[in-house]
Design a protein around this motif. Structure first.
Motif, PDB file in Angstrom:
ATOM      1  N   ALA A  46       5.434  -6.436 -14.433  1.00 52.13           N
ATOM      2  CA  ALA A  46       5.560  -7.946 -13.702  1.00 52.13           C
ATOM      3  C   ALA A  46       6.202  -7.865 -11.631  1.00 52.13           C
ATOM      4  CB  ALA A  46       6.776  -9.342 -14.174  1.00 52.13           C
ATOM      5  N   ALA A  47       6.914  -7.269 -11.975  1.00 51.51           N
ATOM      6  CA  ALA A  47       7.757  -7.024 -10.301  1.00 51.51           C
ATOM      7  C   ALA A  47       7.067  -6.381  -9.391  1.00 51.51           C
ATOM      8  CB  ALA A  47       8.771  -5.850 -10.563  1.00 51.51           C
ATOM      9  N   ARG A  48       5.811  -5.742  -9.902  1.00 51.06           N
ATOM     10  CA  ARG A  48       4.939  -5.478  -9.265  1.00 51.06           C
ATOM     11  C   ARG A  48       4.040  -6.416  -8.651  1.00 51.06           C
ATOM     12  NH1 ARG A  48       2.723  -1.694  -4.856  1.00 51.06           N
ATOM     13  NH2 ARG A  48       0.115  -2.439  -4.635  1.00 51.06           N
ATOM     14  N   VAL A  49       3.656  -6.987  -9.700  1.00 51.03           N
ATOM     15  CA  VAL A  49       1.978  -8.864  -9.357  1.00 51.03           C
ATOM     16  C   VAL A  49       3.233  -9.543  -8.950  1.00 51.03           C
ATOM     17  CG1 VAL A  49       1.385 -10.585 -11.003  1.00 51.03           C
ATOM     18  CG2 VAL A  49       1.243  -7.630 -11.689  1.00 51.03           C
ATOM     19  N   MET A  50       4.219  -9.776  -9.047  1.00 55.87           N
ATOM     20  CA  MET A  50       5.002 -10.780  -8.881  1.00 55.87           C
ATOM     21  C   MET A  50       4.721 -10.150  -6.999  1.00 55.87           C
ATOM     22  SD  MET A  50       8.467 -12.439  -8.676  1.00 55.87           S
ATOM     23  CE  MET A  50       8.406 -13.282 -10.412  1.00 55.87           C
ATOM     24  N   ALA A  52       8.871   6.117  -0.672  1.00 59.11           N
ATOM     25  CA  ALA A  52       8.335   5.379  -1.366  1.00 59.11           C
ATOM     26  C   ALA A  52       8.349   6.566  -2.227  1.00 59.11           C
ATOM     27  CB  ALA A  52       6.768   5.075  -0.867  1.00 59.11           C
ATOM     28  N   ARG A  53       7.831   7.464  -2.003  1.00 60.34           N
ATOM     29  CA  ARG A  53       7.766   8.744  -3.374  1.00 60.34           C
ATOM     30  C   ARG A  53       8.788   8.464  -4.608  1.00 60.34           C
ATOM     31  NH1 ARG A  53       8.259  13.957  -4.628  1.00 60.34           N
ATOM     32  NH2 ARG A  53       9.244  13.805  -1.966  1.00 60.34           N
ATOM     33  N   ALA A  72       0.475  -1.297  -0.556  1.00 56.96           N
ATOM     34  CA  ALA A  72       0.027  -0.059  -0.109  1.00 56.96           C
ATOM     35  C   ALA A  72       1.406   1.395   0.500  1.00 56.96           C
ATOM     36  CB  ALA A  72      -1.016  -0.298   1.373  1.00 56.96           C
ATOM     37  N   ARG A  73       1.862   1.608   0.953  1.00 61.23           N
ATOM     38  CA  ARG A  73       2.773   2.186   0.322  1.00 61.23           C
ATOM     39  C   ARG A  73       3.488   2.686  -0.587  1.00 61.23           C
ATOM     40  NH1 ARG A  73       6.422   4.292   5.999  1.00 61.23           N
ATOM     41  NH2 ARG A  73       4.108   5.310   6.145  1.00 61.23           N
ATOM     42  N   PHE A  74       4.334   1.212  -0.648  1.00 60.13           N
ATOM     43  CA  PHE A  74       5.357   1.198  -1.979  1.00 60.13           C
ATOM     44  C   PHE A  74       4.479   0.637  -3.501  1.00 60.13           C
ATOM     45  CE2 PHE A  74       7.530   0.576   1.990  1.00 60.13           C
ATOM     46  CZ  PHE A  74       9.017   1.543   1.431  1.00 60.13           C
ATOM     47  N   ARG A  75       4.211   1.951  -4.207  1.00 60.06           N
ATOM     48  CA  ARG A  75       3.277   1.199  -5.669  1.00 60.06           C
ATOM     49  C   ARG A  75       3.806   2.771  -6.294  1.00 60.06           C
ATOM     50  NH1 ARG A  75       0.095   4.769  -1.524  1.00 60.06           N
ATOM     51  NH2 ARG A  75      -0.913   6.711  -2.407  1.00 60.06           N
ATOM     52  N   PRO A  76       3.349   2.391  -7.665  1.00 53.50           N
ATOM     53  CA  PRO A  76       3.074   2.710  -9.119  1.00 53.50           C
ATOM     54  C   PRO A  76       3.479   4.162  -8.734  1.00 53.50           C
ATOM     55  CG  PRO A  76       3.025   0.707  -9.642  1.00 53.50           C
ATOM     56  CD  PRO A  76       2.833   0.703  -8.009  1.00 53.50           C
ATOM     57  N   ALA A  77       1.669   4.134  -8.538  1.00 53.68           N
ATOM     58  CA  ALA A  77       0.803   5.682  -8.262  1.00 53.68           C
ATOM     59  C   ALA A  77       1.607   6.708  -7.877  1.00 53.68           C
ATOM     60  CB  ALA A  77      -0.240   4.891  -7.571  1.00 53.68           C
ATOM     61  N   LEU A  78       2.849   6.644  -6.967  1.00 55.28           N
ATOM     62  CA  LEU A  78       3.426   6.959  -6.193  1.00 55.28           C
ATOM     63  C   LEU A  78       4.672   8.100  -7.158  1.00 55.28           C
ATOM     64  CD1 LEU A  78       4.074   6.521  -3.026  1.00 55.28           C
ATOM     65  CD2 LEU A  78       2.101   8.043  -3.821  1.00 55.28           C
ATOM     66  N   GLU A 105      10.659  -3.617  -1.884  1.00 56.05           N
ATOM     67  CA  GLU A 105      10.180  -2.411  -2.324  1.00 56.05           C
ATOM     68  C   GLU A 105      10.110  -1.419  -3.751  1.00 56.05           C
ATOM     69  OE1 GLU A 105      10.900  -1.303   2.731  1.00 56.05           O
ATOM     70  OE2 GLU A 105      12.116  -0.401   0.554  1.00 56.05           O
ATOM     71  N   ALA A 106      11.013  -1.674  -4.293  1.00 54.89           N
ATOM     72  CA  ALA A 106      11.167  -1.049  -5.476  1.00 54.89           C
ATOM     73  C   ALA A 106      10.365  -2.405  -6.389  1.00 54.89           C
ATOM     74  CB  ALA A 106      13.014  -1.416  -6.410  1.00 54.89           C
TER      75      ALA A 106
END
Length: 377
Positions: A343-347, A262-263, A182-188, A286-287
């Motif tokens: 793919a990294a996020r999904v994993m 996170a940003r 939730a904290r580490f996410r691409p939308a930031l 986290e990346a």
């Protein structure tokens, strides 16, 4: 369940041991258990409010800074460890990366007949090679003696589990680490921050972690020399002055935490980790949660985390040219970076602290059941 977490480090310290101990305590509270943390005193002392943000009571043991590395505190001999375990009426003792304070926690648990779970988290043998160029065998003797006394040792990665078993540590199981998706996410991803870090539109390659010899951050020197690439270094430590010289053009942001970190993660194009002694490597996770492709050494924890050619690239350890070439391959192919990042996020989406926390509670339950069976027999 009443749990005493004896940890070599705890917030406000910023490192993997401290973060994992904090997340463990939080999860135990969330699940209705009663944890107590025993940790070295911080440089700021133990005055009112020192642990006001902790999710449970914290007992601080007197400590001294490690010579040459004042950010690391080493606990002094104290009766507080055994007293805390006794007063808390612990069902089980959790030893986070036991080395100094954890050894006392293990001894106290043994005297009191309380089962102990030891969490292996620091490659002491690798540190011995790095700092004193010797002592690896002695480090493993200490690791083996400490962990052999535990009812169960938990290894954070397949490589760590293999190392422990090959050096004679008994009763080892795998327990990975969670990540705050939730904290580490691409939308930031922050375009204003990117313009600040790379005003000419350079591709941003980031490193996050301690700046110390064992991290071998100087391996990013080749990436600093690539046209159109800006290296950004987040963290602090004793190697910072030397790295400022060996990484020309790099931006040093110092230590960053929380939402600000996170940003930064989400605003990278490539994350590069260089240290070959990671038993896990939380910053890689986290990346990945931030949707960023990873370059990391094919050693230790990253072997479990990075799917080569799918979420990032694994390179030979201690090979600056390989790091440079991997960064360049990703810099030259935006579509590949995007595919790896997605793919990294999904994993990692299922690797929450709640999920791995429940696994830990399951390990506790197995140890307690084993003790009850042994007593019954």
């Amino acid at each position: 369940m009443r749990v005493v977490i004896v940890t070599e480090s705890f917030p406000p310290d910023v490192n993997g041991v401290a973060h994992c101990a904090l997340q463990t305590a939080r999860h135990l509270v969330d699940r209705g258990h009663s944890p107590l943390v025993v940790a070295p005193a911080t440089a700021a002392g133990t005055g009112p409010g020192a642990d006001s943000l902790a999710p449970c009571p914290v007992v601080r043991v007197p400590s001294l800074p490690l010579p040459g590395y004042p950010e690391v505190r080493v606990a002094l001999p104290s009766r507080r460890v055994a007293a805390a375990i006794t007063e808390h009426r612990a069902d089980i003792v959790h030893l986070a990366s036991p080395f100094v304070l954890g050894v006392r926690g293990m001894a106290a648990a043994a005297r009191l007949g309380i089962p102990a779970v030891a969490v292996y988290q620091t490659d002491l043998a690798g540190y011995a090679r790095t700092y004193v160029h010797a002592g690896e065998a002695a480090a493993w003797r200490r690791i083996r003696s400490v962990h052999a006394a535990a009812d169960l040792t938990l290894a954070p990665s397949s490589a760590a589990l293999h190392d422990l078993e090959s050096h004679g540590v008994p009763r080892v199981k795998l327990w990975a680490r969670g990540v705050d998706t939730a904290r580490f996410r691409p939308a930031l991803r922050d375009e204003a921050l990117r313009r600040e870090l790379a005003p000419n539109g350079e591709l941003i390659v980031g490193y996050v972690g301690r700046l110390a010899p064992e991290k071998q951050v100087e391996l990013l020197a080749g990436a600093c020399g690539l046209e159109g690439v800006r290296v950004v270094v987040v963290g602090d430590g004793p190697s910072r002055p030397q790295l400022a010289e060996s990484l020309p053009g790099a931006v040093f942001l110092g230590r960053r935490t929380g939402d600000e970190l996170a940003r930064i993660f989400a605003s990278l194009d490539v994350f590069a980790h260089t240290g070959p002694f990671e038993t896990f490597c939380q910053t890689v996770q986290e990346a990945m949660a931030s949707g960023v492709p990873v370059v990391a050494p094919a050693a230790g924890g990253p072997l479990d985390l990075v799917a080569h050619g799918h979420t990032g690239l694994l390179v030979p350890p201690r090979d600056a040219a390989a790091v440079r070439d991997a960064v360049w391959a990703l810099a030259a192919d935006p579509a590949l970076r995007s595919a790896y990042g997605t793919a990294a996020r999904v994993m990692v989406e299922g690797r929450t602290w709640a999920a791995v926390g429940d696994q830990l509670i399951g390990h506790y339950a197995s140890v307690l059941a084993g003790r009850r069976t042994a007593v019954a027999v």
